[in-house]
Design a protein around this motif. Structure first.
Motif, PDB file in Angstrom:
ATOM      1  N   CYS A 158      37.555  13.450   4.571  1.00  0.00           N
ATOM      2  CA  CYS A 158      38.148  14.744   3.916  1.00  0.00           C
ATOM      3  C   CYS A 158      38.882  14.601   2.836  1.00  0.00           C
ATOM      4  CB  CYS A 158      38.799  15.324   5.472  1.00  0.00           C
ATOM      5  SG  CYS A 158      40.430  14.466   5.511  1.00  0.00           S
ATOM      6  N   GLU A 159      39.486  13.492   2.771  1.00  0.00           N
ATOM      7  CA  GLU A 159      40.493  13.377   1.439  1.00  0.00           C
ATOM      8  C   GLU A 159      39.407  13.190   0.074  1.00  0.00           C
ATOM      9  OE1 GLU A 159      43.048  10.462   2.452  1.00  0.00           O
ATOM     10  OE2 GLU A 159      44.256  11.584   3.677  1.00  0.00           O
ATOM     11  N   VAL A 160      38.560  12.230   0.405  1.00  0.00           N
ATOM     12  CA  VAL A 160      37.646  12.278  -0.562  1.00  0.00           C
ATOM     13  C   VAL A 160      36.702  13.359  -1.061  1.00  0.00           C
ATOM     14  CG1 VAL A 160      35.620  10.895  -1.529  1.00  0.00           C
ATOM     15  CG2 VAL A 160      37.212   9.840  -0.140  1.00  0.00           C
ATOM     16  N   LEU A 161      36.320  14.091  -0.068  1.00  0.00           N
ATOM     17  CA  LEU A 161      35.610  15.531  -0.231  1.00  0.00           C
ATOM     18  C   LEU A 161      36.536  16.266  -1.071  1.00  0.00           C
ATOM     19  CD1 LEU A 161      33.391  15.827   2.767  1.00  0.00           C
ATOM     20  CD2 LEU A 161      32.731  14.809   0.614  1.00  0.00           C
ATOM     21  N   ARG A 162      37.680  16.519  -0.807  1.00  0.00           N
ATOM     22  CA  ARG A 162      38.672  17.361  -1.179  1.00  0.00           C
ATOM     23  C   ARG A 162      38.922  17.020  -2.696  1.00  0.00           C
ATOM     24  NH1 ARG A 162      42.885  16.484   2.208  1.00  0.00           N
ATOM     25  NH2 ARG A 162      42.077  17.978   3.845  1.00  0.00           N
ATOM     26  N   ALA A 163      38.852  15.825  -2.959  1.00  0.00           N
ATOM     27  CA  ALA A 163      39.234  15.431  -4.431  1.00  0.00           C
ATOM     28  C   ALA A 163      37.969  15.620  -5.259  1.00  0.00           C
ATOM     29  CB  ALA A 163      39.434  13.597  -4.467  1.00  0.00           C
ATOM     30  N   HIS A 164      36.950  15.877  -4.725  1.00  0.00           N
ATOM     31  CA  HIS A 164      35.649  16.388  -5.517  1.00  0.00           C
ATOM     32  C   HIS A 164      35.042  17.529  -4.911  1.00  0.00           C
ATOM     33  CE1 HIS A 164      36.159  11.847  -5.591  1.00  0.00           C
ATOM     34  NE2 HIS A 164      35.226  11.710  -6.694  1.00  0.00           N
ATOM     35  N   PRO A 165      35.633  18.518  -5.370  1.00  0.00           N
ATOM     36  CA  PRO A 165      35.182  20.151  -4.610  1.00  0.00           C
ATOM     37  C   PRO A 165      33.808  20.530  -5.097  1.00  0.00           C
ATOM     38  CG  PRO A 165      36.814  20.123  -6.623  1.00  0.00           C
ATOM     39  CD  PRO A 165      36.706  18.597  -6.432  1.00  0.00           C
ATOM     40  N   SER A 166      33.163  20.107  -6.170  1.00  0.00           N
ATOM     41  CA  SER A 166      31.953  20.731  -6.531  1.00  0.00           C
ATOM     42  C   SER A 166      30.883  19.691  -7.013  1.00  0.00           C
ATOM     43  CB  SER A 166      31.937  21.864  -7.517  1.00  0.00           C
ATOM     44  OG  SER A 166      32.853  21.418  -8.669  1.00  0.00           O
ATOM     45  N   PRO A 167      30.542  18.701  -6.407  1.00  0.00           N
ATOM     46  CA  PRO A 167      29.535  17.746  -7.047  1.00  0.00           C
ATOM     47  C   PRO A 167      28.126  18.242  -6.834  1.00  0.00           C
ATOM     48  CG  PRO A 167      30.152  17.108  -4.793  1.00  0.00           C
ATOM     49  CD  PRO A 167      31.127  18.266  -5.188  1.00  0.00           C
ATOM     50  N   LYS A 168      27.092  17.865  -7.824  1.00  0.00           N
ATOM     51  CA  LYS A 168      26.140  18.300  -7.736  1.00  0.00           C
ATOM     52  C   LYS A 168      24.960  17.412  -6.816  1.00  0.00           C
ATOM     53  CE  LYS A 168      25.783  20.814 -12.261  1.00  0.00           C
ATOM     54  NZ  LYS A 168      25.171  21.110 -13.406  1.00  0.00           N
ATOM     55  N   ARG A 169      25.294  15.947  -6.865  1.00  0.00           N
ATOM     56  CA  ARG A 169      24.765  15.109  -5.991  1.00  0.00           C
ATOM     57  C   ARG A 169      25.541  14.260  -5.453  1.00  0.00           C
ATOM     58  NH1 ARG A 169      19.519  13.061  -7.249  1.00  0.00           N
ATOM     59  NH2 ARG A 169      20.233  10.929  -7.222  1.00  0.00           N
ATOM     60  N   VAL A 170      25.504  13.969  -4.140  1.00  0.00           N
ATOM     61  CA  VAL A 170      26.320  13.218  -3.014  1.00  0.00           C
ATOM     62  C   VAL A 170      25.207  12.088  -2.701  1.00  0.00           C
ATOM     63  CG1 VAL A 170      27.872  12.895  -1.360  1.00  0.00           C
ATOM     64  CG2 VAL A 170      28.070  15.060  -2.699  1.00  0.00           C
ATOM     65  N   LEU A 171      25.713  10.785  -2.901  1.00  0.00           N
ATOM     66  CA  LEU A 171      24.972   9.533  -2.463  1.00  0.00           C
ATOM     67  C   LEU A 171      25.850   9.092  -1.403  1.00  0.00           C
ATOM     68  CD1 LEU A 171      22.916   7.424  -2.270  1.00  0.00           C
ATOM     69  CD2 LEU A 171      24.164   6.737  -4.142  1.00  0.00           C
ATOM     70  N   MET A 172      25.250   8.958  -0.168  1.00  0.00           N
ATOM     71  CA  MET A 172      25.722   8.203   1.003  1.00  0.00           C
ATOM     72  C   MET A 172      24.931   6.916   1.482  1.00  0.00           C
ATOM     73  SD  MET A 172      25.708  11.833   2.962  1.00  0.00           S
ATOM     74  CE  MET A 172      24.335  12.304   2.027  1.00  0.00           C
ATOM     75  N   VAL A 173      25.579   5.933   1.467  1.00  0.00           N
ATOM     76  CA  VAL A 173      25.134   4.500   1.760  1.00  0.00           C
ATOM     77  C   VAL A 173      25.508   4.120   3.294  1.00  0.00           C
ATOM     78  CG1 VAL A 173      25.001   2.055   1.248  1.00  0.00           C
ATOM     79  CG2 VAL A 173      24.843   3.819  -0.459  1.00  0.00           C
ATOM     80  N   VAL A 174      24.439   4.040   4.032  1.00  0.00           N
ATOM     81  CA  VAL A 174      24.903   3.748   5.576  1.00  0.00           C
ATOM     82  C   VAL A 174      24.082   2.526   5.810  1.00  0.00           C
ATOM     83  CG1 VAL A 174      24.707   4.284   7.813  1.00  0.00           C
ATOM     84  CG2 VAL A 174      25.356   6.231   6.115  1.00  0.00           C
ATOM     85  N   GLY A 175      24.742   1.519   6.658  1.00  0.00           N
ATOM     86  CA  GLY A 175      24.257   0.176   6.708  1.00  0.00           C
ATOM     87  C   GLY A 175      23.094   0.233   8.099  1.00  0.00           C
ATOM     88  N   SER A 176      22.455  -0.894   8.322  1.00  0.00           N
ATOM     89  CA  SER A 176      21.596  -0.980   9.376  1.00  0.00           C
ATOM     90  C   SER A 176      22.570  -1.375  10.741  1.00  0.00           C
ATOM     91  CB  SER A 176      20.665  -2.149   9.008  1.00  0.00           C
ATOM     92  OG  SER A 176      21.358  -3.330   9.062  1.00  0.00           O
ATOM     93  N   GLU A 177      21.692  -1.790  11.672  1.00  0.00           N
ATOM     94  CA  GLU A 177      22.365  -2.267  13.060  1.00  0.00           C
ATOM     95  C   GLU A 177      23.485  -3.090  12.624  1.00  0.00           C
ATOM     96  OE1 GLU A 177      17.986  -0.965  14.341  1.00  0.00           O
ATOM     97  OE2 GLU A 177      19.099  -2.411  12.769  1.00  0.00           O
TER      98      GLU A 177
END
Length: 257
Positions: free
Chosen positions: A184-203
């Motif tokens: 929530c703190e990261v998103l609050r610091a970036h109020p209006s991005p056009k593209r958000v990249l999320m990297v999630v690992g495998s098992e």
């Protein structure tokens, strides 16, 4: 209009009101045999450009078509472009992840292989798998009435992730001994991005070196809470949280239809 409607069907035709859109053999089967729609019933048609159309079903012998009536406002698109880079996971879990990510509004999915991935894709099987994955995504997009299809990229290596462009880049990391920022703190610091990249690992998650490499490339290392989540759960949770923060928290008008 009649109230019977199918889920959205995607077509390759940019049609205008009054024009007739032919249905594929598979779509004809869905309309006629699965939905049991009658002549004149109304369906929603999306052309993958963001346009959503209302159209009336017409039968011409054994083939179905849709006569465009009017364009309606698209309510399905998120306010930010959500890009999910996901470490490859096993079989049914991967299929489930594709389906639910499409429902949650992801714009693009980038499979990747990291040092702890159990799943490896052989080149000779890659093309067939991508065809099947795209079919899963298309069906999910139709079911949840999206106006655009999810873009599925070919699998890449972990090192290529740092080259993906986005206004905000996140990596979900579960190691409690490693300092991560609250989402929530990261998103609050970036109020209006056009593209958000999320990297999630495998098992198997990520190695410490992999996390450090992405962090050094400008990724924010974020925590998803005090519990360790399965790979597919982590991706779905992250997508849902980000979409809600940027899009769903605001008031929405009622649907046109």
């Amino acid at each position: 209009f009649p109230t019977r409607r199918s889920s959205d069907l995607f077509v390759n035709t940019l049609a205008m009101p009054g024009e007739l859109i032919p249905m594929t053999k598979e779509q004809t089967h869905h309309i006629r045999r699965v939905m049991r729609m009658q002549q004149g019933d109304v369906i929603r048609v999306a052309d993958n450009s963001g346009r959503v159309l209302l159209a009336e079903v017409e039968y011409h012998q054994e083939e179905a078509a849709a006569r465009v009536v009017r364009e309606v406002r698209d309510r399905s698109r998120t306010s930010v472009e959500l890009i999910l880079a996901q470490g490859m996971i096993k079989g049914e879990k991967w299929d489930y992840l594709l389906q639910k990510s499409a429902e949650l509004g992801v714009a693009e999915i980038i499979p990747f292989v990291s040092s702890r991935c159990v799943v490896k894709i052989k080149d000779e099987k890659s093309e067939k798998k991508i065809v099947r994955w795209n079919k899963i995504l298309c069906e999910a997009c139709e079911q949840c009435k999206r106006s655009t299809l999810v873009r599925l990229q070919p699998p890449c290596t972990f090192s290529q992730l740092s080259q993906i462009d986005a206004d905000l880049r996140l990596i979900a990391y579960e190691d409690a001994d490693c300092k991560s920022e609250r989402l929530c703190e990261v998103l609050r610091a970036h109020p209006s991005p056009k593209r958000v990249l999320m990297v999630v690992g495998s098992e198997g998650g990520f190695s410490a070196d992999e996390v450090e490499a992405l962090t050094a490339s400008g990724f924010h290392r974020v925590s998803l809470g005090g519990r360790i989540l399965r790979a597919e759960t982590a991706a779905i949770s992250l997508l849902n949280s980000i979409e809600f923060y940027y899009d769903m928290a605001g008031e929405k008008d009622e649907d046109d239809i």
